[in-house]
Design an enzyme around this catalytic site. Structure first.
Site, PDB file in Angstrom:
ATOM      1  N   SER A 121       0.828  -1.195   0.000  1.00  0.00           N
ATOM      2  CA  SER A 121       0.000   0.000   0.000  1.00  0.00           C
ATOM      3  C   SER A 121       0.871   1.257   0.000  1.00  0.00           C
ATOM      4  O   SER A 121       1.654   1.464  -0.919  1.00  0.00           O
ATOM      5  CB  SER A 121      -0.966  -0.052   1.187  1.00  0.00           C
ATOM      6  OG  SER A 121      -2.089   0.756   0.947  1.00  0.00           O
ATOM      7  N   ASP A 125      -9.144  -5.571  -5.333  1.00  0.00           N
ATOM      8  CA  ASP A 125      -8.774  -4.511  -4.395  1.00  0.00           C
ATOM      9  C   ASP A 125      -9.558  -3.250  -4.756  1.00  0.00           C
ATOM     10  O   ASP A 125      -9.342  -2.657  -5.822  1.00  0.00           O
ATOM     11  CB  ASP A 125      -7.271  -4.250  -4.483  1.00  0.00           C
ATOM     12  CG  ASP A 125      -6.751  -3.345  -3.376  1.00  0.00           C
ATOM     13  OD1 ASP A 125      -7.571  -2.626  -2.759  1.00  0.00           O
ATOM     14  OD2 ASP A 125      -5.531  -3.352  -3.139  1.00  0.00           O
ATOM     15  N   HIS A 163      -7.467  -6.002  -0.678  1.00  0.00           N
ATOM     16  CA  HIS A 163      -6.238  -5.313  -0.278  1.00  0.00           C
ATOM     17  C   HIS A 163      -5.490  -6.176   0.736  1.00  0.00           C
ATOM     18  O   HIS A 163      -5.477  -5.886   1.942  1.00  0.00           O
ATOM     19  CB  HIS A 163      -6.620  -3.961   0.322  1.00  0.00           C
ATOM     20  CG  HIS A 163      -5.524  -2.960   0.386  1.00  0.00           C
ATOM     21  ND1 HIS A 163      -4.864  -2.480  -0.730  1.00  0.00           N
ATOM     22  CD2 HIS A 163      -4.963  -2.311   1.445  1.00  0.00           C
ATOM     23  CE1 HIS A 163      -3.961  -1.597  -0.368  1.00  0.00           C
ATOM     24  NE2 HIS A 163      -3.990  -1.474   0.944  1.00  0.00           N
TER      25      HIS A 163
END
Length: 657
Positions: A207, A313, A344
């Site tokens: 991320s 995601d 995610h």
């Protein structure tokens, strides 16, 4: 890209006259003499856990960034906590570095168990989140955990993907390669050099962390040999907007406030204002977004790139990896790819053993120069069903062709067909912000007022979509503003990972497995996971959104003239999905996708002009594969409401765990 060469031990043998080898004893002696040299001749293929983790060196340095973001008159320093094996330095050997630069080391935690850094009374790091130090330090790597500017123990302000964020990590790589200065404390004057490393660095992170890896690679910094971005952002505009349509109810200033340290909060109000002023909710592209667009600088990338991404995601959407991957390909960057069915989620939590092994081999190859063959293996690993993986020699596969399909009217208004021939006519829908893609896909063969849909007949052969799709829509709205959504749906029964669940496709179990060495303060053992699945009758496998007012340019949206037609091309999320034989491929065009984009200020009725509307899909086999898959007839599912995953959970504007 330049490759480091593995050290190959020379085969040293003594010249001995063959006549002297008359006896078996002499022959045996010679064999014993040659054995060690022969063993040394084979080049190393794998680093081994031969170094002590318990006695590893743990130290912290503060690297001078050369910037004064917080405006206090002194150059900002970023904290880097280091865990490295003690033995190589004593033996005069230098080690490479695995690095994770993160804003989450104190505020929010890393990984499925939300780990944060902990320190002893002297300020030395005791626990480093995740398994990287536990696993790689015994194998002859150093691990460096960098606090981004304005977080944890670093100076400066959080600027959310901007030059201060990127410089936080780049400065550390410069220091590792002797090009920057570091200190033994945050405010002291005693300098320290990285004499223990050869400077070869691999960055990794999920991320925001992986986003920093992308951004640093886009600077072309020397010494960065590889990056492993996991569900990472490639352009921050595309995190907050989709072609003018706002995706979240916050902005980068909110995100900065979420992760910044108390010290930053006291000094960084001006930076917060700059972030807010530079990111208006209008969806207009501003200079702030240009600074945070790493795709435009893909030509500068020297490092190899190993991407991991969840295809479902809905936080950091697959558009990010798709556009980054394509830009890197144009510039000849060495790449590798994992695509899962999850949301995610880190690969450590959906394919743990294979991930650790692959990551180990990747770093050995890229940072130690070991010829272990990983560069000759298939480029992509793709999860086709939960825990069922296939490989692809290249990605997208050879033979993938952009194939244009056209919507056409059907026997019932609002439900049309999708095929190779252009058609005329108009289909209409009225934006209903209370509904979204799961509502639309649940009624693919039934007309409903909030969508218009187009379907193939049931396929007679599998059809694979691999890459980035585009949907061009020509539309007329009844109001001055309108948002568009386009989704691709696989209509047919399947078992998939439940990506709409809070855990986004995994279930955390109670047992632990261990990946590396542990100390009392830093365990290498983590809770296991399993796939969380859902039985569905349809799967939304790609989607894209846009604000029709940005049809001409992202730089400035304009009010629409009711009754005037506009044409806009929506870029959908990259994917790799097989629509199986017997299923149907559907294209749905609608307005607000509830929970995923914000609605416009009005609720327009939109007329879609079919002659100016088309879908350009990356089909493996191209138009010929589509013709083959749609030849003949199979059983058509009975119409009615179908079952999918629950409505996608409302995503936060926090690109973390």
């Amino acid at each position: 890209m330049p490759k480091s060469t593995p050290v190959r031990a020379p085969l040293h043998t003594r010249r001995i006259p063959w006549r002297a080898l008359a006896t078996a004893a002499v022959a045996a002696l010679l064999a014993a003499f040659l054995a060690p040299a022969a063993a040394q001749a084979a080049p190393p293929r794998e680093s081994r856990p031969i170094y002590s983790y318990a006695h590893a060196v743990r130290e912290s340095v503060w690297v001078d960034t050369g910037l004064d973001e917080d405006g206090d008159g002194t150059s900002d320093r970023v904290a880097a906590d280091i865990v490295r094996p003690a033995e190589p330095a004593r033996e005069g050997r230098k080690v490479p570095v695995v690095m994770d630069a993160s804003p989450y080391y104190s505020c929010c935690g890393r990984g499925n168990e939300s780990q944060v850094k902990t320190y002893d009374a002297s300020g030395h790091v005791v626990r480093m989140p995740l398994f990287y130090d536990n696993y790689f330090v015994p194998r002859g790597y150093a691990f460096v955990g960098v606090d981004l500017a304005g977080t944890n123990r670093s100076d400066g302000c959080v600027d959310v993907g901007g030059r201060f964020d990127i410089q936080s990590a780049k400065a550390v790589i410069d220091w590792l390669n002797g090009r920057a200065r570091a200190y033994t404390s945050r405010t002291g004057t005693r300098t320290v050099k990285a004499t223990w490393t050869n400077g070869r660095t691999g960055m990794i992170g999920k991320s925001w962390d992986g986003t920093i890896a992308n951004g640093v690679a886009a600077t072309g910094v020397q010494g960065l040999r590889t990056i492993v971005p996991i569900s990472a952002i490639s352009s921050w505009y595309d995190y907050y907007f989709a072609q003018g349509a706002p995706l979240y109810d916050g902005g980068p200033d909110d995100l900065a406030g979420y992760v910044e340290s108390d010290a930053a909060r006291a000094h960084c109000a001006a930076e917060q204002r700059r972030l807010a002023d530079g990111s208006p909710r209008s969806g207009d592209w501003t200079p702030l977004w240009t600074e945070r667009d790493y795709v435009k600088d893909a030509a500068k990338v020297r490092a190899s790139v190993f991407v991991a991404q969840g295809m479902q995601d809905l936080n950091v959407r697959t558009k990010h990896f798709g556009q980054w991957w394509d830009a890197l390909a144009k510039n000849g960057v060495e790449r590798k790819l994992w695509l899962s069915q999850t949301g995610h989620v880190d690969p450590f939590d959906y394919r743990r053993g294979a991930w650790v092994d692959t990551l180990h081999r990747w770093f050995d190859h890229e940072l130690l120069g070991y010829d272990n063959g990983i560069d000759r293996e298939p480029t992509a690993d793709i999860e086709r069903h939960p825990d069922q993986w296939v490989t692809s020699a290249t990605w997208p596969p050879t033979g993938t062709r952009a194939t244009t399909l056209h919507p056409a009217p059907g026997a019932v208004s609002g439900v049309g067909t999708l095929g190779p021939r252009p058609a005329t006519g108009t289909e209409t829908f009225t934006d209903d912000p209370k509904l979204g893609e799961t509502d639309w896909a649940a009624h693919p063969t039934t007309p409903t007022p909030e969508k218009t849909g187009f379907l193939t007949a049931p396929l007679t052969h599998d059809l694979r979509v691999s890459g980035t799709s585009q949907v061009t829509v020509t539309a007329t709205a009844t109001t001055a503003s309108a948002h568009l959504s386009a989704v691709l749906v696989d209509v047919g029964p399947d078992t998939i990972r439940d990506y709409a669940d809070d855990a986004e496709g995994i279930t955390t179990l109670e047992n632990r497995t261990c990946w590396g060495a542990s100390t009392p303060g830093d365990s290498a053992c983590y809770l296991e996971t399993a796939a969380k699945t859902a039985d569905v009758d349809y799967t939304v496998f790609s989607r894209g959104w846009a604000d029709l007012g940005h049809y001409a340019s992202l730089a400035k949206g304009v009010p629409l003239t009711p009754g005037r037609s506009y044409t806009m091309t929506l870029t959908l999320a990259a994917t790799d999905h097989v629509v199986p034989r017997g299923h149907r491929l559907a294209l749905i065009i609608a307005g607000t996708d509830r929970g995923l984009i914000d609605p416009p200020s009005t609720k327009p009725t939109v007329a879609v002009e079919l002659a100016g509307t088309s879908a350009r899909l990356p089909l493996v086999g191209g138009a010929q594969a589509f013709a083959h898959a749609t030849t003949g007839t199979t059983t058509t599912p009975a119409p009615g409401r179908l079952k999918g995953v629950g409505a996608p959970r409302t995503t936060s504007h926090i690109p973390g765990d």
